[in-house]
Design a protein around this motif. Structure first.
Motif, short mmCIF file in Angstrom:
data_model
loop_
_atom_site.label_atom_id
_atom_site.label_comp_id
_atom_site.label_asym_id
_atom_site.label_seq_id
_atom_site.Cartn_x
_atom_site.Cartn_y
_atom_site.Cartn_z
N HIS A 52 0.54 -1.34 -0.35
CA HIS A 52 -0.04 0.43 0.34
C HIS A 52 1.08 1.51 0.21
N LEU A 53 2.24 1.17 0.39
CA LEU A 53 3.00 2.52 0.51
C LEU A 53 4.31 2.33 -0.73
N HIS A 54 3.48 1.54 -2.15
CA HIS A 54 4.71 1.34 -3.22
C HIS A 54 4.15 2.61 -3.82
N THR A 55 3.93 4.13 -3.70
CA THR A 55 4.08 4.77 -4.17
C THR A 55 4.68 6.01 -4.47
N PRO A 56 5.05 7.17 -4.94
CA PRO A 56 6.60 7.89 -5.16
C PRO A 56 6.17 8.84 -3.84
N MET A 57 5.17 9.30 -2.85
CA MET A 57 5.85 9.36 -1.95
C MET A 57 6.44 9.00 -0.54
N TYR A 58 6.18 7.28 -0.70
CA TYR A 58 7.50 6.75 -0.11
C TYR A 58 7.91 6.31 -0.39
N PHE A 59 8.54 6.59 -1.38
CA PHE A 59 9.29 5.79 -2.55
C PHE A 59 10.61 7.03 -1.99
N PHE A 60 9.70 8.06 -2.35
CA PHE A 60 10.97 9.43 -1.78
C PHE A 60 11.24 9.55 -0.49
N LEU A 61 10.20 9.28 0.61
CA LEU A 61 10.38 8.88 1.99
C LEU A 61 11.48 7.67 2.28
N PHE A 62 11.76 6.40 1.51
CA PHE A 62 12.34 5.63 1.97
C PHE A 62 13.76 6.20 1.65
N TYR A 63 13.68 7.06 0.64
CA TYR A 63 15.59 7.66 0.04
C TYR A 63 15.75 8.46 1.37
N LEU A 64 14.70 9.22 1.68
CA LEU A 64 14.63 10.27 2.61
C LEU A 64 15.42 9.95 4.11
N SER A 65 15.08 8.58 4.08
CA SER A 65 15.66 7.74 6.13
C SER A 65 16.71 7.36 5.24
N LEU A 66 17.32 6.75 4.55
CA LEU A 66 18.07 6.73 3.34
C LEU A 66 19.55 7.45 4.16
N ILE A 67 19.55 8.50 2.84
CA ILE A 67 19.96 9.84 3.59
C ILE A 67 20.37 9.64 4.85
N ASP A 68 19.41 10.19 6.12
CA ASP A 68 18.83 10.36 7.28
C ASP A 68 20.59 9.08 8.08
N ILE A 69 20.17 8.36 8.00
CA ILE A 69 21.16 6.95 8.61
C ILE A 69 22.70 7.22 8.10
N CYS A 70 22.84 8.16 6.48
CA CYS A 70 24.08 8.31 6.13
C CYS A 70 24.43 9.67 6.83
N TYR A 71 23.48 10.24 6.97
CA TYR A 71 23.97 12.23 7.69
C TYR A 71 24.56 11.82 8.99
N SER A 72 23.91 11.28 9.85
CA SER A 72 23.70 10.77 11.44
C SER A 72 24.91 9.42 11.26
N SER A 73 25.69 8.87 10.87
CA SER A 73 26.28 7.56 10.33
C SER A 73 27.87 8.72 10.18
N ALA A 74 27.84 9.69 9.71
CA ALA A 74 29.17 10.68 9.76
C ALA A 74 29.68 11.48 10.07
N ILE A 75 28.90 11.73 11.53
CA ILE A 75 28.83 12.39 12.23
C ILE A 75 29.29 11.48 13.89
N VAL A 76 28.18 10.59 13.82
CA VAL A 76 27.92 10.60 15.47
C VAL A 76 28.99 9.52 15.91
N PRO A 77 29.44 8.51 14.75
CA PRO A 77 30.28 7.38 15.66
C PRO A 77 31.57 8.22 15.81
#
Length: 319
Positions: A52-77
């Motif tokens: 049900h979430l295979h729509t453009p809005m959640y497609f972008f949200l998926f990659y936004l979450s991936l970027i957030d993980i990358c952003y935090s992992s670049a700094i916090v560890p």
């Protein structure tokens, strides 16, 4: 220049030099990092698992979450390691690498939010053309464009900095290898670097902000023209989560870079850096999961399905 010693590592002064406070900060940011990883991973798994979430809005949200993980992992560890380390050092190459991924993640973040704003504009203002406009090919192109702009922004600023000469001092008054702080430590002329940073930040930041602003101006006028209160509420609910995220990110960013020099301080800079580079990646999935009924419904469906599977396995074992 030949009489100076070349710096091979930098010292990240961090948030505090008090050992007891550092241990407390380690625990706080460790919890924040775990929540960031878990919350964004859950959002990504839910989007992948629920059709049900295979729509453009959640497609972008998926990659936004991936970027957030990358952003935090670049700094916090590295930040966590330095809270407990006696020598809070980072090699020059590691510092440049961290700076690259920070610039890349930040650029992708604002570009992705701009793409999500365009998606909401198309869905609300041009609903009859939405399926044709926001097809899979267009969505992939928008994500690819966001990643491309992130790489270009990072390279434009990282490559010139890597060619600078650092001969001391080597103490960075920050918890990460932030580009402006690095430029103040260079023994070389940094005029070109500052121009590159200014132009790339203005073009990328102002360009994505302008696209987001124009999209929401059209969205607001379209919503106001809806006659029924229930219709206005439903239309606004589809973009309220995204609007909150955009407001938090751009609000902190604009205050950080547009505030008067009279109120500038190291502590204030660190506070706003923490807000948009560490807290925002944690808050984004929480906002989307709490404010979005479709995500909450999808979570409920997944938990119900897992519960049924678990009950079936238990019954089989008992038999």
């Amino acid at each position: 220049m030949e009489n100076h010693t070349t710096v091979t590592e930098f010292i990240l002064l961090g948030l505090s030099s008090d050992p007891q406070l550092q241990f407390l900060l380690f625990f706080v940011f460790w919890v924040i990092y775990l929540i960031t990883l878990a919350a964004n991973a859950v959002i990504m798994l839910v989007i992948k698992a629920d059709s049900h979430l295979h729509t453009p809005m959640y497609f972008f949200l998926f990659y936004l979450s991936l970027i957030d993980i990358c952003y935090s992992s670049a700094i916090v560890p590295k930040m966590l390691v330095n809270f407990l380390a006696a020598h809070k050092t980072i090699s020059v190459n590691a510092c440049f690498t961290q700076m690259f991924f920070m610039l890349f993640s930040g650029s992708c973040e604002i570009s992705m939010l701009s793409a999500m704003a365009y998606d909401r504009y198309t869905a609300i203002c041009k609903p009859l053309h939405y399926a044709g406009t926001m097809n899979k090919r267009v969505c992939r192109q928008l994500v690819g464009a966001s990643w491309t702009m992130g790489v270009m922004h990072s390279l434009v600023n990282t490559v010139p900095v890597s060619k600078l000469h650092f001969c001391g001092p080597n103490e960075i008054e920050h918890f990460s290898c932030d580009l402006p702080h690095l430029l103040t430590l260079s023994c070389s002329r940094t005029f070109i670097n500052k121009i590159a940073l200014l132009f790339s930040a203005v073009i990328l930041g102002f360009g994505t902000f302008l696209l987001t602003l124009i999209s929401y101006i059209h969205i607001i006028f379209t919503i106001l023209r809806i006659r029924s209160a229930e219709g206005r509420r439903k239309a606004f609910s589809t973009c309220s989560s995204h609007l909150i995220v955009v407001g938090l990110l751009y609000g902190a960013g604009f205050f950080q870079y547009m505030k008067p020099s009279s109120i500038s301080s190291v502590t204030l800079d660190q506070v706003f850096s923490i807000q948009y580079s560490i807290l925002t990646p944690m808050v984004n999935p929480i906002i989307y999961s709490l404010k979005n009924e479709e995500v909450k419904t999808a979570l409920g469906r997944i938990f119900t399905k897992k519960k049924k599977c678990f009950s079936t396995d238990v019954n089989r074992v008992q038999l």
